[in-house]
Each structure stands twice: as structure tokens, then as C-alpha cells.
Design a protein around this motif. Sequence first.
Motif, PDB file in Angstrom:
ATOM      1  N   ARG A  73     102.690   3.034 -22.553  1.00  8.90           N
ATOM      2  CA  ARG A  73     102.431   2.651 -21.173  1.00  8.90           C
ATOM      3  C   ARG A  73     101.733   3.788 -20.431  1.00  8.90           C
ATOM      4  N   HIS A  74     101.001   3.410 -19.425  1.00  8.72           N
ATOM      5  CA  HIS A  74     100.343   4.409 -18.599  1.00  8.72           C
ATOM      6  C   HIS A  74     101.403   5.219 -17.863  1.00  8.72           C
ATOM      7  N   ASN A  75     101.217   6.518 -17.781  1.00  6.40           N
ATOM      8  CA  ASN A  75     102.216   7.386 -17.162  1.00  6.40           C
ATOM      9  C   ASN A  75     102.536   7.004 -15.725  1.00  6.40           C
ATOM     10  N   SER A  76     101.532   6.528 -14.974  1.00  7.47           N
ATOM     11  CA  SER A  76     101.780   6.178 -13.569  1.00  7.47           C
ATOM     12  C   SER A  76     102.693   4.957 -13.477  1.00  7.47           C
ATOM     13  N   ASP A  77     102.544   3.994 -14.399  1.00 10.26           N
ATOM     14  CA  ASP A  77     103.439   2.833 -14.430  1.00 10.26           C
ATOM     15  C   ASP A  77     104.876   3.284 -14.684  1.00 10.26           C
ATOM     16  N   LYS A  78     105.034   4.182 -15.640  1.00  9.82           N
ATOM     17  CA  LYS A  78     106.360   4.681 -15.977  1.00  9.82           C
ATOM     18  C   LYS A  78     106.966   5.427 -14.797  1.00  9.82           C
ATOM     19  N   ALA A  79     106.177   6.255 -14.157  1.00  8.88           N
ATOM     20  CA  ALA A  79     106.677   7.050 -13.040  1.00  8.88           C
ATOM     21  C   ALA A  79     107.156   6.161 -11.898  1.00  8.88           C
ATOM     22  N   MET A  80     106.399   5.110 -11.571  1.00  4.06           N
ATOM     23  CA  MET A  80     106.792   4.226 -10.482  1.00  4.06           C
ATOM     24  C   MET A  80     108.021   3.409 -10.846  1.00  4.06           C
ATOM     25  N   ALA A  81     108.074   2.913 -12.076  1.00  7.03           N
ATOM     26  CA  ALA A  81     109.246   2.151 -12.526  1.00  7.03           C
ATOM     27  C   ALA A  81     110.482   3.034 -12.516  1.00  7.03           C
ATOM     28  N   ASP A  82     110.330   4.279 -12.946  1.00  8.78           N
ATOM     29  CA  ASP A  82     111.452   5.219 -12.935  1.00  8.78           C
ATOM     30  C   ASP A  82     111.908   5.516 -11.512  1.00  8.78           C
ATOM     31  N   GLN A  83     110.958   5.595 -10.576  1.00  8.43           N
ATOM     32  CA  GLN A  83     111.296   5.846  -9.176  1.00  8.43           C
ATOM     33  C   GLN A  83     112.166   4.712  -8.626  1.00  8.43           C
ATOM     34  N   VAL A  84     111.811   3.484  -8.978  1.00 10.63           N
ATOM     35  CA  VAL A  84     112.600   2.322  -8.556  1.00 10.63           C
ATOM     36  C   VAL A  84     113.991   2.391  -9.178  1.00 10.63           C
ATOM     37  N   TYR A  85     114.059   2.685 -10.461  1.00 18.12           N
ATOM     38  CA  TYR A  85     115.356   2.751 -11.151  1.00 18.12           C
ATOM     39  C   TYR A  85     116.258   3.825 -10.537  1.00 18.12           C
ATOM     40  N   ILE A  86     115.690   4.966 -10.225  1.00 14.87           N
ATOM     41  CA  ILE A  86     116.473   6.054  -9.630  1.00 14.87           C
ATOM     42  C   ILE A  86     117.003   5.652  -8.258  1.00 14.87           C
ATOM     43  N   ALA A  87     116.154   5.015  -7.451  1.00 15.88           N
ATOM     44  CA  ALA A  87     116.583   4.576  -6.115  1.00 15.88           C
ATOM     45  C   ALA A  87     117.703   3.540  -6.223  1.00 15.88           C
ATOM     46  N   GLU A  88     117.558   2.597  -7.157  1.00 18.49           N
ATOM     47  CA  GLU A  88     118.601   1.592  -7.356  1.00 18.49           C
ATOM     48  C   GLU A  88     119.894   2.242  -7.836  1.00 18.49           C
ATOM     49  N   SER A  89     119.789   3.183  -8.761  1.00 20.82           N
ATOM     50  CA  SER A  89     120.973   3.856  -9.292  1.00 20.82           C
ATOM     51  C   SER A  89     121.712   4.626  -8.208  1.00 20.82           C
ATOM     52  N   ASN A  90     120.962   5.306  -7.339  1.00 21.79           N
ATOM     53  CA  ASN A  90     121.589   6.032  -6.233  1.00 21.79           C
ATOM     54  C   ASN A  90     122.313   5.077  -5.290  1.00 21.79           C
TER      55      ASN A  90
END
Length: 199
Positions: A73-90
Motif C-alpha cells: 500500500r502507498h505509505n500515505s494511505d497507511k499513515a492516514m488509516a493508522d491515524q484513524v485507528y489511533i484516534a479511535e483507540s484513544n
Amino acid sequence: MKEGKIIVISREYGSGGSLVGRKLAEALGIPYYDKNFLDKAVKDSGLSSDFVEEEEQKFINSLLFSLATGGYRHNSDKAMADQVYIAESNAIRELAQQGSCVIVGRCADYVLKDEFDVFSVFVSGDIKQRVRWAVEVCGIDERRADQVVRKKDRSRARHYEYYTDRTWGAPGNYHLTVNSSRLGHDGCAEVIRQALELE
């Protein structure tokens, strides 16, 4: 039920797992949190719910492409998806810190497993009944319903497996698995309530 117990529910699409969670929370007299509440919490962190949904879908699409082509996957896609996951986890951790509650979806079982007293449940259902639910409750076109249900399940599985390194729906990952087609939504909620008393 022990004070501070967090019940987390994962579910197949159309199984009515969210309804089971609401009924259980009502029976126990504790708060209930699902996608709608978590979307608001994530939005409060600076990410809009539309952005969250869009990024999750982009994540699934890019992962599918990666699997199909053997690429990455493109790194920017991964970074944005990870940002969402982190916000949800918090947001999930903040909810759990407030005391006993029912949380549906968003890998909550994995997010909370090391810090909180968690009881994890997987709600499944027979495919025909889940398709009927998709048509009658979710308003999905009858001609597409079977395809939509299976696609939603695949998306949930990929998202869960990517972030947890565990198999979505595998019995060993949950304290209890219930089938809403067999027990009904009230029955599932009651079985979970009784199981909590045995903890």
C-alpha cells in the motif's frame, strides 16, 4: 457483574450485534457505545466522521489491491488509516476509564485487552437471516444484499486482522460466541448477562 468490567462486542454484518449490545447495556444499567458515539469522539479529536469513513474504505481498497497484486500500500494511505485507528483507540480507552460499559466494534477487544477487565463477545448469524436483516432493517437492495453482507464481513475481517494480527471471528479470540439466528437478540443478551455472572 464485577465493577469496571468492559464488555466488547464484535459482530458479523446483519447479525444484530449492535442491538444485542444495546439490550445488554440496558439490562445491566451501564452505558452503550457504538460507531456513532466513537465517530463523535474521533471527530472531537480533529478528524471528521466523513474522513474516518473515507479513510477506512481507502484502507480496505488499497489492502485489497495489495493482496491482489502482491504489492504494498502507498505509505500515505497507511499513515492516514493508522491515524484513524489511533484516534479511535484513544477514544475507546477514555470510555473504558469511565467504568463498566458495552462497546461495539472498532477492535475494542484488542485495544483494551492489556489495560482493562474485558469480556469479549462475537455475535454471528446464519447468512440467510443476515441478508434478510440487511434488506429489511438496513434498506439494502434485495438483489445486492448477499454480496453486500459478505463484502462487509470481509472488510471487518481485514481491518481487524491488520491491526490485531489475530483472526476475526475465531472462537479462541473471544470469551463467548453467540448466534443471533438461533438465540434471537434478547436471547443473546441474556446468555451474555448470565456468562458475566459466572466470571
